[in-house]
Design an enzyme around this catalytic site. Sequence first.
Site, PDB file in Angstrom:
ATOM      1  N   GLY A  98      82.501  65.003  28.589  1.00 48.78           N
ATOM      2  CA  GLY A  98      81.468  63.986  28.766  1.00 48.78           C
ATOM      3  C   GLY A  98      81.200  63.757  30.242  1.00 48.78           C
ATOM      4  CD  GLU A 107      86.668  71.460  30.247  1.00 46.96           C
ATOM      5  OE1 GLU A 107      85.875  71.766  31.160  1.00 46.96           O
ATOM      6  OE2 GLU A 107      87.780  72.002  30.098  1.00 46.96           O
ATOM      7  N   GLY A 141      85.075  60.043  32.271  1.00 46.81           N
ATOM      8  CA  GLY A 141      86.298  60.821  32.488  1.00 46.81           C
ATOM      9  C   GLY A 141      87.227  60.139  33.482  1.00 46.81           C
ATOM     10  CE  LYS A 201      83.479  58.205  20.817  1.00 43.21           C
ATOM     11  NZ  LYS A 201      82.094  58.382  20.348  1.00 43.21           N
ATOM     12  CB  THR A 253      81.875  62.575  36.488  1.00 43.32           C
ATOM     13  OG1 THR A 253      81.686  63.992  36.402  1.00 43.32           O
ATOM     14  CG2 THR A 253      82.885  62.273  37.574  1.00 43.32           C
ATOM     15  CD  GLU A 309      75.840  66.075  34.714  1.00 46.75           C
ATOM     16  OE1 GLU A 309      76.393  65.001  34.391  1.00 46.75           O
ATOM     17  OE2 GLU A 309      76.177  67.170  34.255  1.00 46.75           O
TER      18      GLU A 309
HETATM   19  P1  NAD Z   1      79.532  60.075  27.998  1.00 45.13           P
HETATM   20  O1  NAD Z   1      80.669  60.141  28.963  1.00 45.13           O
HETATM   21  O2  NAD Z   1      78.657  58.906  28.034  1.00 45.13           O
HETATM   22  O3  NAD Z   1      80.073  60.176  26.500  1.00 45.13           O
HETATM   23  C1  NAD Z   1      80.910  61.224  26.078  1.00 45.13           C
HETATM   24  C2  NAD Z   1      81.756  60.722  24.928  1.00 45.13           C
HETATM   25  O4  NAD Z   1      82.606  59.689  25.401  1.00 45.13           O
HETATM   26  C3  NAD Z   1      80.961  60.111  23.773  1.00 45.13           C
HETATM   27  O5  NAD Z   1      81.604  60.406  22.560  1.00 45.13           O
HETATM   28  C4  NAD Z   1      81.051  58.627  24.077  1.00 45.13           C
HETATM   29  O6  NAD Z   1      80.885  57.828  22.927  1.00 45.13           O
HETATM   30  C5  NAD Z   1      82.460  58.520  24.618  1.00 45.13           C
HETATM   31  N1  NAD Z   1      82.703  57.371  25.477  1.00 45.13           N
HETATM   32  C6  NAD Z   1      81.806  56.625  26.154  1.00 45.13           C
HETATM   33  N2  NAD Z   1      82.455  55.664  26.849  1.00 45.13           N
HETATM   34  C7  NAD Z   1      83.765  55.801  26.602  1.00 45.13           C
HETATM   35  C8  NAD Z   1      84.936  55.124  27.035  1.00 45.13           C
HETATM   36  N3  NAD Z   1      84.876  54.103  27.881  1.00 45.13           N
HETATM   37  N4  NAD Z   1      86.140  55.554  26.610  1.00 45.13           N
HETATM   38  C9  NAD Z   1      86.230  56.624  25.782  1.00 45.13           C
HETATM   39  N5  NAD Z   1      85.158  57.304  25.319  1.00 45.13           N
HETATM   40  C10 NAD Z   1      83.936  56.897  25.734  1.00 45.13           C
HETATM   41  O7  NAD Z   1      78.730  61.433  28.196  1.00 45.13           O
HETATM   42  P2  NAD Z   1      77.390  61.854  27.426  1.00 45.13           P
HETATM   43  O8  NAD Z   1      76.280  61.137  28.076  1.00 45.13           O
HETATM   44  O9  NAD Z   1      77.581  61.764  25.951  1.00 45.13           O
HETATM   45  O10 NAD Z   1      77.327  63.417  27.762  1.00 45.13           O
HETATM   46  C11 NAD Z   1      76.729  63.927  28.876  1.00 45.13           C
HETATM   47  C12 NAD Z   1      77.765  64.272  29.921  1.00 45.13           C
HETATM   48  O11 NAD Z   1      78.703  65.215  29.383  1.00 45.13           O
HETATM   49  C13 NAD Z   1      77.176  64.957  31.130  1.00 45.13           C
HETATM   50  O12 NAD Z   1      77.737  64.415  32.292  1.00 45.13           O
HETATM   51  C14 NAD Z   1      77.605  66.409  30.979  1.00 45.13           C
HETATM   52  O13 NAD Z   1      77.686  67.117  32.181  1.00 45.13           O
HETATM   53  C15 NAD Z   1      78.928  66.245  30.337  1.00 45.13           C
HETATM   54  N6  NAD Z   1      79.332  67.486  29.651  1.00 45.13           N
HETATM   55  C16 NAD Z   1      80.313  68.247  30.207  1.00 45.13           C
HETATM   56  C17 NAD Z   1      80.678  69.451  29.612  1.00 45.13           C
HETATM   57  C18 NAD Z   1      81.764  70.307  30.202  1.00 45.13           C
HETATM   58  O14 NAD Z   1      82.324  71.101  29.459  1.00 45.13           O
HETATM   59  N7  NAD Z   1      82.081  70.188  31.475  1.00 45.13           N
HETATM   60  C19 NAD Z   1      80.048  69.872  28.445  1.00 45.13           C
HETATM   61  C20 NAD Z   1      79.052  69.077  27.904  1.00 45.13           C
HETATM   62  C21 NAD Z   1      78.700  67.872  28.523  1.00 45.13           C
END
Ligand code: NAD
Length: 511
Positions: free
Chosen positions: A256, A278, A261, A203, A258, A409
């Site tokens: 995604g 991650e 996560g 997804k 924290t 962040e």
């Molecule tokens: P996000 O957590 O909002 O979304 C990430 C993914 O999770 C998306 O596909 C989103 O649709 C999905 N998602 C959202 N809510 C969900 C839920 N309740 N249950 C399951 N899935 C859900 O993050 P974002 O804004 O898309 O990305 C930015 C973040 O990602 C930043 O915090 C960045 O640091 C982190 N990131 C981390 C790494 C790493 O390897 N450590 C790499 C890239 C990005």
Amino acid sequence: MTQSAQNRAPDGPAAPHPLPRLPRGLPLIDGQLVEPLRPDRMVDTIDPSTGRVITQLHACTIDDVDRAVQAAHRCFESREWRTMRPLDRGRLLERLALLVEEHREELARLEALDSGKLLNVTRAIDLQFTIDGLRYYAGWASKIAGEYVSHSPLVPEDAVYRAYTQRRPVGVVAGITPWNFPIGQAIQKIAPAIAFGCTVVLKPALETSLTALRLGELILEAGFPAGAVNIITGHGPEIGTALVNHPLVRKIAFTGSTVTGQNILASAAQTMKRVTLELGGKSPAIILADADLDRAIPGAAAAIFANSGQICTAGSRLLIEAPIYDKVMEGVCDIARNLKLGSAFDPATQMGPLISARHRSRVAAMVEAGLAEGASAVAGGCPGEGDGWFYKPTVLAGVSSQMSVMQEEIFGPVVCAVRVDDAADIVRMANDTPFGLAASIWTRDLDRAHLLAERIDAGTVWLNTHNVLDLAMPFGGHKLSGLGHEFGNEAMKSFTEPKAVCMRLEARGLV
Ligand code: NAD
């Protein structure tokens, strides 16, 4: 999605850059591109460089999640998948690598359009990482090995025990990815899952699903068995949650924020799903007084301004030893003030837009909060000009550890600069956030470099460089930056589980 609807401005002329070929926009479920069960649920996907609508995507439903997971489960249990030679799983990935290579320019343009990442970056970095990732994991498929274990029976008898371990694939994997490295992240979930014998439902982030949908088409062309890889698009809180809670999913590979996560980890506890997370970061770039400033200054600027700061490992805190503080600030601020912001497709552009209007508002609000708490913007500190979602490269000074800009962040082109005095001060400041993803140390002094690296609580520490990832180096975060690792041997461990097999052999005079 209709071609005529593609890239229309909400109320304006056609887009300024030529459109790459768009994917059909259909989810990949059970070896077919299918209409979702509710085909009327569509969401605009926007070009961040211009704010224009590119096209519309399907917002899949919980029932589509179930279809995709059932298909992945059927494939995982099938004789064809269970008995496929590891080398042949590797060949699937190799075939996909060849197809991605063949469509490299098209995919690079699609990514630039959908994410606002600079075209020269998607060409050189994102697509290279994707192709390398497919090849890297293709090689792993035939190198999974267990161990022979020495066994000591508790009671002596006229028999011997022999034991060995196997690494078994965990089962159906849910891969959930963010928008900052869309195609690269998709492959970081799909390729290890297939290499290690799992099946997968991906997804991607709704903001940037186009390259994943195109990958789905190429996966079909590469001849993957039905259900081995499924790709569904939609809202995270709806279908992401449904994936996380689905009883047939055995592992969640999440990249995604924290907060998301943490929610995933709590939900996964109910069914004991395997989880790798991650997550976010607040990584320091530490410049010591003896550093080669001709490298350290542009290096620290690139650490935060590359991809408009939307990199989990971005060097968002700049810790500068006191004797060189003024010189480094002058250099980094000079770069920040002179970076050319613009469209992902303009070869002169040095920094692109943020991913969305919503994210830009969030970045702006965090900077405003920092300024209200007493920080000062030595460079930038406000949105950039143009129709896209630009934010000026920003350097904040006068910050302290208590401020939200130093603890949270921002995920934008905003760096907080701090003067540090001695080793104790450097270690204390470097570790003074809830995150522990990465750090860089810039120095010519090898003793200080290595000993400081040991004291910094981060999954990766770079010396005289920043943001260098390699598929053979384990990648993961400490503290709130994540759980578990990807890449290298760690990926093998996280997509497989050990199984111990113990047998009793009658001695019959043979021992
Ligand atoms: P996000 O957590 O909002 O979304 C990430 C993914 O999770 C998306 O596909 C989103 O649709 C999905 N998602 C959202 N809510 C969900 C839920 N309740 N249950 C399951 N899935 C859900 O993050 P974002 O804004 O898309 O990305 C930015 C973040 O990602 C930043 O915090 C960045 O640091 C982190 N990131 C981390 C790494 C790493 O390897 N450590 C790499 C890239 C990005």
